[in-house]
Design a protein around this motif. Structure first.
Motif, PDB file in Angstrom:
ATOM      1  N   MET A 106       0.846  -1.181   0.000  1.00 17.86           N
ATOM      2  CA  MET A 106       0.000   0.000   0.000  1.00 17.86           C
ATOM      3  C   MET A 106       0.889   1.241   0.000  1.00 17.86           C
ATOM      4  SD  MET A 106      -2.766   1.295   2.837  1.00 17.86           S
ATOM      5  CE  MET A 106      -4.014   0.139   2.415  1.00 17.86           C
ATOM      6  N   ARG A 107       0.570   2.158  -0.869  1.00 15.74           N
ATOM      7  CA  ARG A 107       1.369   3.380  -0.966  1.00 15.74           C
ATOM      8  C   ARG A 107       1.046   4.298   0.200  1.00 15.74           C
ATOM      9  NH1 ARG A 107       2.268   5.488  -6.708  1.00 15.74           N
ATOM     10  NH2 ARG A 107       3.723   6.675  -5.477  1.00 15.74           N
ATOM     11  N   LEU A 108       1.976   5.188   0.501  1.00 12.42           N
ATOM     12  CA  LEU A 108       1.833   6.096   1.634  1.00 12.42           C
ATOM     13  C   LEU A 108       0.556   6.924   1.528  1.00 12.42           C
ATOM     14  CD1 LEU A 108       2.976   7.371   4.216  1.00 12.42           C
ATOM     15  CD2 LEU A 108       4.211   8.975   2.774  1.00 12.42           C
ATOM     16  N   GLY A 109       0.268   7.452   0.349  1.00 13.36           N
ATOM     17  CA  GLY A 109      -0.912   8.285   0.185  1.00 13.36           C
ATOM     18  C   GLY A 109      -2.194   7.545   0.513  1.00 13.36           C
ATOM     19  N   ASP A 110      -2.295   6.313   0.037  1.00 17.54           N
ATOM     20  CA  ASP A 110      -3.485   5.503   0.319  1.00 17.54           C
ATOM     21  C   ASP A 110      -3.625   5.247   1.822  1.00 17.54           C
ATOM     22  OD1 ASP A 110      -3.879   5.335  -2.457  1.00 17.54           O
ATOM     23  OD2 ASP A 110      -2.617   3.535  -2.583  1.00 17.54           O
ATOM     24  N   SER A 126       2.114  10.809  12.399  1.00 15.34           N
ATOM     25  CA  SER A 126       2.201   9.588  13.198  1.00 15.34           C
ATOM     26  C   SER A 126       1.596   9.796  14.582  1.00 15.34           C
ATOM     27  CB  SER A 126       3.648   9.109  13.304  1.00 15.34           C
ATOM     28  OG  SER A 126       4.415   9.968  14.108  1.00 15.34           O
ATOM     29  N   GLU A 127       1.727  10.993  15.143  1.00 16.12           N
ATOM     30  CA  GLU A 127       1.116  11.293  16.444  1.00 16.12           C
ATOM     31  C   GLU A 127      -0.403  11.339  16.334  1.00 16.12           C
ATOM     32  OE1 GLU A 127       2.939  14.956  17.642  1.00 16.12           O
ATOM     33  OE2 GLU A 127       4.862  14.000  18.064  1.00 16.12           O
ATOM     34  N   ILE A 128      -0.899  12.015  15.309  1.00 18.33           N
ATOM     35  CA  ILE A 128      -2.348  12.141  15.126  1.00 18.33           C
ATOM     36  C   ILE A 128      -2.980  10.773  14.879  1.00 18.33           C
ATOM     37  CG2 ILE A 128      -4.126  13.045  13.561  1.00 18.33           C
ATOM     38  CD1 ILE A 128      -2.271  15.527  13.205  1.00 18.33           C
ATOM     39  N   TYR A 129      -2.341   9.954  14.041  1.00 19.41           N
ATOM     40  CA  TYR A 129      -2.884   8.651  13.684  1.00 19.41           C
ATOM     41  C   TYR A 129      -2.483   7.542  14.653  1.00 19.41           C
ATOM     42  CZ  TYR A 129      -3.964  10.898   9.222  1.00 19.41           C
ATOM     43  OH  TYR A 129      -4.446  11.725   8.246  1.00 19.41           O
ATOM     44  N   GLU A 130      -1.706   7.911  15.676  1.00 19.95           N
ATOM     45  CA  GLU A 130      -1.266   6.974  16.710  1.00 19.95           C
ATOM     46  C   GLU A 130      -0.573   5.753  16.105  1.00 19.95           C
ATOM     47  OE1 GLU A 130      -4.867   6.245  18.874  1.00 19.95           O
ATOM     48  OE2 GLU A 130      -4.883   8.253  19.735  1.00 19.95           O
ATOM     49  N   THR A 131       0.400   6.036  15.279  1.00 20.39           N
ATOM     50  CA  THR A 131       1.191   4.987  14.637  1.00 20.39           C
ATOM     51  C   THR A 131       2.647   5.447  14.604  1.00 20.39           C
ATOM     52  OG1 THR A 131       1.362   3.571  12.681  1.00 20.39           O
ATOM     53  CG2 THR A 131       0.803   5.881  12.300  1.00 20.39           C
ATOM     54  N   THR A 132       3.531   4.630  14.074  1.00 14.64           N
ATOM     55  CA  THR A 132       4.933   5.021  13.967  1.00 14.64           C
ATOM     56  C   THR A 132       5.245   5.459  12.536  1.00 14.64           C
ATOM     57  OG1 THR A 132       5.691   2.806  13.388  1.00 14.64           O
ATOM     58  CG2 THR A 132       5.574   3.340  15.751  1.00 14.64           C
ATOM     59  N   ILE A 133       6.294   6.221  12.397  1.00 18.91           N
ATOM     60  CA  ILE A 133       6.733   6.628  11.060  1.00 18.91           C
ATOM     61  C   ILE A 133       7.115   5.386  10.262  1.00 18.91           C
ATOM     62  CG2 ILE A 133       8.532   7.837   9.768  1.00 18.91           C
ATOM     63  CD1 ILE A 133       8.565   9.938  11.913  1.00 18.91           C
ATOM     64  N   ASN A 146       5.410   0.316   3.893  1.00 20.58           N
ATOM     65  CA  ASN A 146       4.699  -0.359   2.806  1.00 20.58           C
ATOM     66  C   ASN A 146       4.728   0.397   1.487  1.00 20.58           C
ATOM     67  OD1 ASN A 146       3.941  -2.468   4.522  1.00 20.58           O
ATOM     68  ND2 ASN A 146       2.229  -1.274   5.307  1.00 20.58           N
ATOM     69  N   ASP A 147       5.465   1.495   1.418  1.00 16.97           N
ATOM     70  CA  ASP A 147       5.518   2.267   0.172  1.00 16.97           C
ATOM     71  C   ASP A 147       6.870   2.059  -0.497  1.00 16.97           C
ATOM     72  OD1 ASP A 147       5.517   4.096  -1.890  1.00 16.97           O
ATOM     73  OD2 ASP A 147       4.587   5.683  -0.729  1.00 16.97           O
ATOM     74  N   PRO A 148       6.941   1.153  -1.488  1.00 14.90           N
ATOM     75  CA  PRO A 148       8.235   0.855  -2.122  1.00 14.90           C
ATOM     76  C   PRO A 148       8.829   2.060  -2.851  1.00 14.90           C
ATOM     77  CG  PRO A 148       6.437  -0.297  -3.260  1.00 14.90           C
ATOM     78  CD  PRO A 148       5.844   0.363  -2.051  1.00 14.90           C
ATOM     79  N   THR A 149       7.975   2.935  -3.392  1.00 15.04           N
ATOM     80  CA  THR A 149       8.480   4.117  -4.101  1.00 15.04           C
ATOM     81  C   THR A 149       9.220   5.033  -3.140  1.00 15.04           C
ATOM     82  OG1 THR A 149       6.578   3.976  -5.575  1.00 15.04           O
ATOM     83  CG2 THR A 149       7.819   6.035  -5.591  1.00 15.04           C
ATOM     84  N   LEU A 150       8.625   5.269  -1.980  1.00 14.84           N
ATOM     85  CA  LEU A 150       9.263   6.130  -0.977  1.00 14.84           C
ATOM     86  C   LEU A 150      10.544   5.488  -0.463  1.00 14.84           C
ATOM     87  CD1 LEU A 150       9.235   8.664   0.761  1.00 14.84           C
ATOM     88  CD2 LEU A 150       7.755   7.476   2.371  1.00 14.84           C
ATOM     89  N   GLN A 151      10.537   4.182  -0.263  1.00 16.54           N
ATOM     90  CA  GLN A 151      11.745   3.505   0.209  1.00 16.54           C
ATOM     91  C   GLN A 151      12.873   3.614  -0.804  1.00 16.54           C
ATOM     92  OE1 GLN A 151      10.638  -0.469   1.341  1.00 16.54           O
ATOM     93  NE2 GLN A 151       9.647   0.227   3.216  1.00 16.54           N
TER      94      GLN A 151
END
Length: 146
Positions: free
Chosen positions: A1-5, A51-58, A64-69
């Motif tokens: 899943m891409r970051l935007g999605d 990440s703070e708002i969504y209560e997740t980690t960076i 899960n975004d291979p393009t960003l990686q």
């Protein structure tokens, strides 16, 4: 899943509009739109806020975004290439030789002024070798034009 999605899914899970999210992290609504449609990426500060708002980690956001990686890997490769390029720069070696010459002459002559002067010149050459070359080329070009 891409970051935007993933960003869009997380925002919708929090029942937030793009406008509300944009206000919370102090960016434009258009910026949020670009991120969610994979037309751009948030900078590290905004990733922290998200990440703070969504209560997740960076890590979970970008894992899960291979393009960003790939983009991150390319930036790391480029910075490594630049570091290697700086070490192969002739100005580095010229500067080191001048610094050691300054130390040697300072000891041999007992003159701290000569040693300090040569050490400063050596450091300037190490730091500004490329700029010095450009400057000298411009002088040569100006001289040849006259």
């Amino acid at each position: 899943m891409r970051l935007g999605d993933q960003l869009q899914r997380l925002r919708e899970e929090k029942n937030m509009s793009r406008e509300e999210l944009a206000q919370r992290i102090n960016v434009s609504r258009q910026a949020v739109y670009k991120w969610e449609n994979n037309k751009g990426y948030p900078d590290i500060q905004n990733l922290l806020r998200l990440s703070e708002i969504y209560e997740t980690t960076i890590d979970e956001l970008i894992k899960n975004d291979p393009t960003l990686q790939r983009k991150i890997d390319n930036n790391q490769d480029k910075s490594k290439e630049l570091d290697d390029e700086e070490m192969l720069n002739p100005g580095f070696y010229i500067g080191i030789v001048i610094i050691f010459l300054g130390i040697f002459l300072g000891i041999a002559l007992g003159n701290l002024i000569v040693s300090t002067f040569l050490n400063i010149i050596g450091m300037l050459i190490i730091c500004f070798y490329k700029d010095i070359l450009k400057f000298l080329k411009n002088i040569k070009k100006d001289f040849n034009e006259q």
